[in-house]
Motif scaffolding. Structure first.
Motif, PDB file in Angstrom:
ATOM      1  N   ASP A  26      18.607  22.839  71.730  1.00  0.00           N
ATOM      2  CA  ASP A  26      18.455  23.328  73.058  1.00  0.00           C
ATOM      3  C   ASP A  26      19.899  23.480  73.566  1.00  0.00           C
ATOM      4  N   LEU A  27      20.561  24.414  73.173  1.00  0.00           N
ATOM      5  CA  LEU A  27      22.191  24.266  73.345  1.00  0.00           C
ATOM      6  C   LEU A  27      22.545  24.892  74.520  1.00  0.00           C
ATOM      7  N   ASP A  28      23.273  24.348  75.320  1.00  0.00           N
ATOM      8  CA  ASP A  28      24.109  24.993  76.455  1.00  0.00           C
ATOM      9  C   ASP A  28      25.317  25.406  76.005  1.00  0.00           C
ATOM     10  N   ALA A  29      25.459  26.636  75.511  1.00  0.00           N
ATOM     11  CA  ALA A  29      26.445  27.266  75.057  1.00  0.00           C
ATOM     12  C   ALA A  29      27.704  27.123  75.766  1.00  0.00           C
ATOM     13  N   ASP A  30      27.719  27.316  77.153  1.00  0.00           N
ATOM     14  CA  ASP A  30      28.743  27.585  77.958  1.00  0.00           C
ATOM     15  C   ASP A  30      29.689  26.098  77.710  1.00  0.00           C
ATOM     16  N   ARG A  31      29.088  25.242  77.355  1.00  0.00           N
ATOM     17  CA  ARG A  31      29.943  24.058  77.120  1.00  0.00           C
ATOM     18  C   ARG A  31      31.131  24.135  76.090  1.00  0.00           C
ATOM     19  N   LEU A  32      30.838  25.162  75.260  1.00  0.00           N
ATOM     20  CA  LEU A  32      31.805  25.387  74.150  1.00  0.00           C
ATOM     21  C   LEU A  32      32.850  26.631  74.692  1.00  0.00           C
ATOM     22  N   ASP A  33      32.726  27.091  75.717  1.00  0.00           N
ATOM     23  CA  ASP A  33      33.677  28.078  76.080  1.00  0.00           C
ATOM     24  C   ASP A  33      35.114  28.071  76.123  1.00  0.00           C
ATOM     25  N   ALA A  34      35.536  26.844  76.178  1.00  0.00           N
ATOM     26  CA  ALA A  34      37.040  26.474  76.377  1.00  0.00           C
ATOM     27  C   ALA A  34      37.574  26.348  74.934  1.00  0.00           C
ATOM     28  N   LEU A  35      36.704  26.502  73.900  1.00  0.00           N
ATOM     29  CA  LEU A  35      37.272  26.281  72.297  1.00  0.00           C
ATOM     30  C   LEU A  35      37.757  27.863  71.950  1.00  0.00           C
ATOM     31  N   VAL A  36      37.661  28.950  72.654  1.00  0.00           N
ATOM     32  CA  VAL A  36      37.689  30.170  72.132  1.00  0.00           C
ATOM     33  C   VAL A  36      39.112  30.357  72.152  1.00  0.00           C
ATOM     34  N   GLU A  37      39.626  30.851  71.033  1.00  0.00           N
ATOM     35  CA  GLU A  37      41.311  31.338  70.778  1.00  0.00           C
ATOM     36  C   GLU A  37      41.359  32.842  70.659  1.00  0.00           C
ATOM     37  N   GLU A  38      42.409  33.006  70.615  1.00  0.00           N
ATOM     38  CA  GLU A  38      42.923  34.522  70.613  1.00  0.00           C
ATOM     39  C   GLU A  38      42.749  34.796  69.445  1.00  0.00           C
ATOM     40  N   PRO A  39      42.076  36.110  68.944  1.00  0.00           N
ATOM     41  CA  PRO A  39      42.078  36.542  67.668  1.00  0.00           C
ATOM     42  C   PRO A  39      43.000  36.492  66.788  1.00  0.00           C
ATOM     43  N   GLU A  40      44.290  36.938  67.155  1.00  0.00           N
ATOM     44  CA  GLU A  40      45.473  36.839  66.216  1.00  0.00           C
ATOM     45  C   GLU A  40      45.740  35.163  65.802  1.00  0.00           C
ATOM     46  N   ALA A  41      45.635  34.511  66.759  1.00  0.00           N
ATOM     47  CA  ALA A  41      45.954  33.178  66.409  1.00  0.00           C
ATOM     48  C   ALA A  41      44.765  32.504  65.500  1.00  0.00           C
ATOM     49  N   TYR A  42      43.639  32.821  65.719  1.00  0.00           N
ATOM     50  CA  TYR A  42      42.624  32.481  64.819  1.00  0.00           C
ATOM     51  C   TYR A  42      42.792  32.847  63.241  1.00  0.00           C
ATOM     52  N   TRP A  43      43.039  34.137  63.340  1.00  0.00           N
ATOM     53  CA  TRP A  43      42.951  34.789  61.855  1.00  0.00           C
ATOM     54  C   TRP A  43      44.393  34.334  61.459  1.00  0.00           C
ATOM     55  N   ARG A  44      45.319  34.039  62.137  1.00  0.00           N
ATOM     56  CA  ARG A  44      46.593  33.620  61.585  1.00  0.00           C
ATOM     57  C   ARG A  44      46.436  32.223  60.907  1.00  0.00           C
ATOM     58  N   HIS A  45      45.542  31.213  61.466  1.00  0.00           N
ATOM     59  CA  HIS A  45      45.240  29.956  60.953  1.00  0.00           C
ATOM     60  C   HIS A  45      44.192  30.109  59.670  1.00  0.00           C
ATOM     61  N   ARG A  46      43.309  31.080  59.743  1.00  0.00           N
ATOM     62  CA  ARG A  46      42.569  31.188  58.604  1.00  0.00           C
ATOM     63  C   ARG A  46      43.344  31.685  57.662  1.00  0.00           C
ATOM     64  N   SER A  47      44.491  32.584  57.752  1.00  0.00           N
ATOM     65  CA  SER A  47      45.116  33.020  56.726  1.00  0.00           C
ATOM     66  C   SER A  47      46.043  31.912  55.974  1.00  0.00           C
ATOM     67  N   SER A  48      46.228  30.801  56.728  1.00  0.00           N
ATOM     68  CA  SER A  48      46.893  29.704  56.148  1.00  0.00           C
ATOM     69  C   SER A  48      46.168  28.673  55.321  1.00  0.00           C
ATOM     70  N   LEU A  49      44.941  28.807  55.548  1.00  0.00           N
ATOM     71  CA  LEU A  49      44.328  27.902  54.774  1.00  0.00           C
ATOM     72  C   LEU A  49      44.249  27.941  53.378  1.00  0.00           C
ATOM     73  N   PRO A  50      44.402  26.727  52.555  1.00  0.00           N
ATOM     74  CA  PRO A  50      44.647  27.072  51.300  1.00  0.00           C
ATOM     75  C   PRO A  50      43.393  26.965  50.512  1.00  0.00           C
ATOM     76  N   TRP A  51      43.579  27.673  49.336  1.00  0.00           N
ATOM     77  CA  TRP A  51      42.316  27.946  48.378  1.00  0.00           C
ATOM     78  C   TRP A  51      42.331  26.263  47.548  1.00  0.00           C
ATOM     79  N   SER A  52      41.090  25.764  47.527  1.00  0.00           N
ATOM     80  CA  SER A  52      40.875  24.307  46.833  1.00  0.00           C
ATOM     81  C   SER A  52      39.681  24.307  46.365  1.00  0.00           C
TER      82      SER A  52
END
Length: 320
Positions: A294-320
């Protein structure tokens, strides 16, 4: 729509699906794969791991399984599992075309997959998928559509997809990248003979990347089933990698941060299926606690990143 089967299910885990990206091939971009998989990642080892996960998922009420042509041998592994269990008739099976797996079962490959949304690729990969999954395939999706994808304007491709739908296979699409919302809206607008072509959308949505939310709500309202992938942001929202607030909520509930991440998505009224990308049975068991939170989802609101920053980080993840 095959997803009506999930609506008839009584288990709280029926709307959690199992994605096979992490176990259908030896290399992927999830964090800590060295902990999740053995050093020996031969074909038979990952076949056995996939079947173990499918067995555990089915036993615990999971009824949607998601593969792709580019997920190594995921379709082959899933097909073998289905053939060995002819009594399993209540699952929904989805796959995707549009990327070709090119890593030759190596983790250190220069290129793991090559994207092509052309008609010739569809024809080739559709035949390959049919050869493995046959009539068990319920959903065939264009893999990672973007707003500028040629697949959105290719009338001949649309006609072939509409013919596939007329034969009984639901047609959908997945999206990726910082402009997912644009791609979703463009795809939802595609019609053939005045009828919408796509009946499902699979998109990335999680506590860090929420930009597709309004477009997914619109797609849901238009009658599409929404499938959410990467709810744990490739491991960034799980275990010790999870932000402090997610770990705090998890500790309060005596669950894992992975369950918090999945619950965040399950609480969206438009979310039809949320994928677990578990690579171990233990991870899967933790994921499947999410519907109980039973989650109060509002508690996670501060975690949201700008889409460009999120996808830039994702593209940097190595294949392992």
């Amino acid at each position: 729509m095959p997803f009506a089967r999930l609506n008839r299910a009584t288990t709280p885990t029926a709307h959690i699906g199992l994605g096979l990206a992490a176990v259908g091939r030896p290399g992927y971009i999830n964090l800590h794969r060295d902990r999740d998989l053995p050093a020996d990642r031969g074909v038979e080892v990952l076949r056995a791991r996939t079947h173990e996960l499918l067995d555990a998922a089915y036993a615990q009420g999971v009824r949607y399984f998601d593969a792709a042509r580019s997920y190594g041998r995921s379709e082959e592994f899933l097909a073998g599992w289905l053939t060995a269990r002819p009594d399993v008739t209540d699952v929904v099976v989805g796959s995707k075309w549009g990327y070709t797996y090119t890593a030759d079962w190596r983790v250190d490959a220069e290129a793991h997959e090559v994207k092509d949304h052309g008609l010739a690729t569809f024809e080739r990969q559709r035949a390959e998928t049919a050869g493995l999954l046959g009539e068990r395939l319920d959903l065939y999706q264009i893999h990672s559509v973007t707003a500028d994808s040629p697949a959105l304007g290719d009338k001949e491709l649309h006609a072939r997809l509409a013919a596939l739908a007329a034969e009984g296979t639901t047609v959908g699409f997945s999206t990726s990248g910082p402009a997912q919302a644009d791609a979703i809206r463009a795809a939802v607008a595609v019609t053939v003979d005045g009828e919408p072509l796509f009946r499902t959308v699979q998109a990335t949505y999680n506590a860090l990347e929420t930009s597709a939310g309004p477009a997914l709500a619109e797609a849901h309202d238009a009658g599409l089933t929404v499938i959410v992938k990467e709810a744990m942001a490739n491991g960034r929202l799980a275990g010790t990698e999870a932000p402090a607030v997610a770990q705090e909520i998890a500790a309060e509930a005596e669950l894992g941060a992975d369950a918090v991440a999945l619950a965040f998505v399950l609480h969206r009224p438009w979310a039809g299926v949320v994928l677990s990308g578990a690579a171990t049975v233990t991870q899967l068991a933790g994921n499947l606690h999410a519907p109980l939170l039973d989650l109060d989802a509002d508690r996670l609101d501060a975690l949201v990143e700008e889409p460009e920053a999120y996808w830039r980080h994702r593209s940097s993840l190595p294949w392992s």
